[in-house]
Design an enzyme around this catalytic site. Structure first.
Site, PDB file in Angstrom:
ATOM      1  N   HIS A   1     -12.697  18.602   6.619  1.00 34.34           N
ATOM      2  CA  HIS A   1     -11.405  18.587   5.932  1.00 34.34           C
ATOM      3  C   HIS A   1     -11.010  17.173   5.509  1.00 34.34           C
ATOM      4  CE1 HIS A   1     -10.470  22.825   6.879  1.00 34.34           C
ATOM      5  NE2 HIS A   1     -11.236  22.583   7.930  1.00 34.34           N
TER       6      HIS A   1
ATOM      7  N   GLU B   1     -29.074  -0.588  15.652  1.00 33.05           N
ATOM      8  CA  GLU B   1     -29.530  -1.863  16.199  1.00 33.05           C
ATOM      9  C   GLU B   1     -31.050  -1.976  16.175  1.00 33.05           C
ATOM     10  OE1 GLU B   1     -27.459  -4.547  19.517  1.00 33.05           O
ATOM     11  OE2 GLU B   1     -28.523  -2.848  20.386  1.00 33.05           O
TER      12      GLU B   1
ATOM     13  N   LYS C   1     -21.611 -13.814  17.844  1.00 29.91           N
ATOM     14  CA  LYS C   1     -21.363 -14.447  19.144  1.00 29.91           C
ATOM     15  C   LYS C   1     -21.274 -15.955  19.000  1.00 29.91           C
ATOM     16  CE  LYS C   1     -23.621 -10.909  21.993  1.00 29.91           C
ATOM     17  NZ  LYS C   1     -24.699 -10.633  22.963  1.00 29.91           N
TER      18      LYS C   1
END
Length: 434
Positions: free
Chosen positions: A305, A284, A419
Site C-alpha cells: 500500500h 556488506e 569511522k
C-alpha cells in the site's frame, strides 16, 4: 523435522534465457569450488562453512547452562552489539517469537545506535527489573556497543554491586586478546568466543547468536541440526539439488543483465528482522568495487500500500525474492456473519493464512507480469530447523555470489571511512590529521 528449503524460480526463468543460465553456471561452480576449498581472498574468514559440523561442543554446553542461569536470575536480557554482533540473534529470536517473555525472559537490544532517546527508553524499561547483559564485541572498542556497555555496566554495579554485576555480564569476544577480553578476565565475566575465522555477519551460528537465542528459549540443537543438513546440501554442484547455488546463479545472471536492486519481501511480521540481517550480509559482503545488487527489505502486504506501485510500475532495474513460510504457527478464521455489509461474505470462515498466501501469489504474478523477476524461498514453518537451514542457505549463496563477481565477500573496507571522519570530529587521539 521441517522439510528442506525449496527455491522456486519459475517466475524468474523468462528473464534469464537458457544460454545465459548455462553461461553463468561454470562461473558459479568455480566460485563454489573456491569457497568450499577455501582458496579465495578472505579465505581466513570462512570458518562458518564447516561450523554446523565443527562447532565447539564444550562451549555449546556452556551456552545452554548460561542461558538457563540468565532465565533464572533475570526478567530481561540486554543484547549489546552492532551489525553482525546482534542482527542474527535478533532475527532468530523474532523469527521464533521468543523475545516477548514466553520463556520468562524478555530480550532487548542496545549498542546499535548512538541516539540518546533510544538509550533512555531502554533504561526506563530496566527500572525496577532484574536484568543481565550479553556484550558482544570482538575488540570491545566498537563505539556504539562500547558506550552502551559502559552505561549498562554502571547501572548493574549500582544495583547489584561489583561482584553481583559481574555475575550478570556475559562477554562474547576474542578468545585471547582485546579490550573486552582483558576486562572480562579482570572482572570475572563468563566469556564465549567470537571465532577468529568467522566475520561478524557470518557469525550467527557461533556463540554470537547462540547464547541470546538459547536464553530466549530457542532450541539451538534443532537450529544446528537444520544448518548441518543445509550445509550438506550446499556441497552439491548441481543447482537443481542445491537451492543456494541456484539462487546465486540467478542473482548473478540478473545482475549481469543490468539489475541493480534486490527486494527481499516477506508476508510474515516474524521475518522482518531476517530481512535486516540479510541486508547486512549481502550489502556488506557484495557492495564493493562499484558493483553489487542493492539489498532492500519489504514487509507485505503492508508495503504493497506504499511501495507496491513502484515495484509494479517503477524502474525495471530490480528483482524480488519472496520469503514464504507455508504454515502459520497460529492461524485464525474470518468470523462468519450474515449479510454482506462489509463485502467480505466470500471470505466467511476462511483462514487468515490462506488469505495471506493468496495475496502473496497474486502479488508474485502481478510483479512478474510487470517485468520483475521473482524468486520464492519456501520454508515449511517458523521453527529452529527451518531457521538453521535459512541462515546456512543465505551465507553459502552470498559467498558464492561474491567470488562469482570477483570480490572478497569477507571484508568491509568501505566501513572504515565514516569511522575515520567520526573519530577525527570527536577528537580521538591519533585521528587529528586523518
Amino acid at each position: 523435522m521441517s522439510q528442506d528449503i525449496r527455491l522456486d524460480v519459475s517466475y524468474a526463468e523468462k528473464f534469464v534465457t537458457e544460454p545465459e543460465a548455462e553461461g553463468m553456471k561454470p562461473v558459479v561452480l568455480a566460485a563454489q569450488k573456491t569457497l568450499l576449498e577455501k582458496t579465495g581472498p578472505g579465505a581466513e574468514f570462512t570458518g562458518w562453512v564447516n561450523l554446523p559440523e565443527t562447532y565447539d561442543r564444550e562451549e555449546f554446553s556452556r551456552i545452554k547452562k548460561a542461558a538457563e542461569k540468565i532465565r533464572d536470575e533475570s526478567r530481561i536480557l540486554v543484547v549489546t552489539g552492532v551489525g553482525g554482533s546482534y542482527l542474527g540473534a535478533r532475527a532468530a529470536i523474532e523469527f521464533l517469537s521468543k523475545g516477548r517473555g514466553e520463556s520468562g525472559l524478555r530480550v532487548l537490544y542496545a549498542g546499535s545506535s548512538l541516539n540518546p532517546d533510544q538509550m533512555n527508553d531502554l533504561l526506563d524499561e530496566l527500572e525496577g527489573t532484574d536484568f543481565s547483559v550479553n556484550i558482544i564485541s570482538k575488540s570491545g572498542t566498537t563505539t556504539e556497543p562500547a558506550i552502551a556497555f559502559r552505561i549498562l555496566k554502571a547501572l548493574l554495579e549500582e544495583r547489584y554491586g561489583k561482584k553481583g554485576a559481574a555475575g550478570r555480564i556475559y562477554a562474547t569476544t576474542d578468545q585471547k586478546k582485546g579490550t573486552l577480553k582483558e576486562l572480562a578476565d579482570a572482572e570475572g565475566y563468563e566469556t564465549f568466543v567470537v571465532p577468529d575465522d568467522i566475520g561478524g555477519r557470518y557469525s550467527v551460528l557461533s556463540a554470537v547468536g547462540l547464547l541470546p537465542i538459547a536464553a530466549a528459549g530457542g532450541d539451538i540443537d534443532a537450529l544446528m541440526q537444520g544448518a548441518g543438513r543445509m550445509a550438506e546440501i550446499c556441497q552439491s554442484d548441481d543447482p537443481e539439488k542445491n537451492p543456494a547455488l541456484l539462487y546465486a546463479l540467478y542473482r548473478c545472471a540478473l545482475e549481469k543483465k543490468g539489475m541493480e536492486v534486490e527486494v527481499l519481501s516477506n508476508y510474515d511480521a516474524g521475518l522482518h528482522q531476517i530481512c535486516e540481517w540479510w541486508k547486512q550480509l549481502f550489502g556488506e559482503s557484495l557492495g564493493k568495487e562499484h558493483q553489487g545488487l542493492f539489498p532492500a527489505g519489504m514487509d507485505l502486504t503492508t508495503d504493497l500500500h506504499s511501495m507496491g506501485q513502484y515495484i509494479q510500475d517503477g524502474r525495471r532495474n530490480l528483482i524480488e525474492t519472496v520469503l514464504d513460510v507455508k504454515n502459520a504457527g497460529r492461524d485464525i478464521r474470518v468470523p462468519e456473519v450474515p449479510g454482506n455489509a462489509d463485502g467480505l461474505q466470500y471470505l466467511n470462515g476462511r483462514s487468515l493464512n490462506e488469505i495471506n498466501h493468496k495475496a502473496m501469489e497474486g502479488s508474485i504474478i502481478a510483479h512478474a507480469e510487470g517485468g520483475v523477476p521473482v524468486m520464492r524461498i519456501e520454508l515449511d514453518r517458523r521453527d529452529e530447523d527451518s531457521l538453521g537451514q535459512l541462515f546456512c542457505f543465505f551465507e553459502y549463496a552470498c559467498g558464492v555470489c561474491g567470488y562469482a563477481n570477483g570480490v572478497n565477500p569477507f571484508d568491509q573496507p568501505g566501513v572504515e571511512f565514516y569511522k575515520r571522519n567520526m573519530f577525527r570530529l570527536l577528537g580521538k587521539p591519533g585521528y587529528e590529521n586523518k
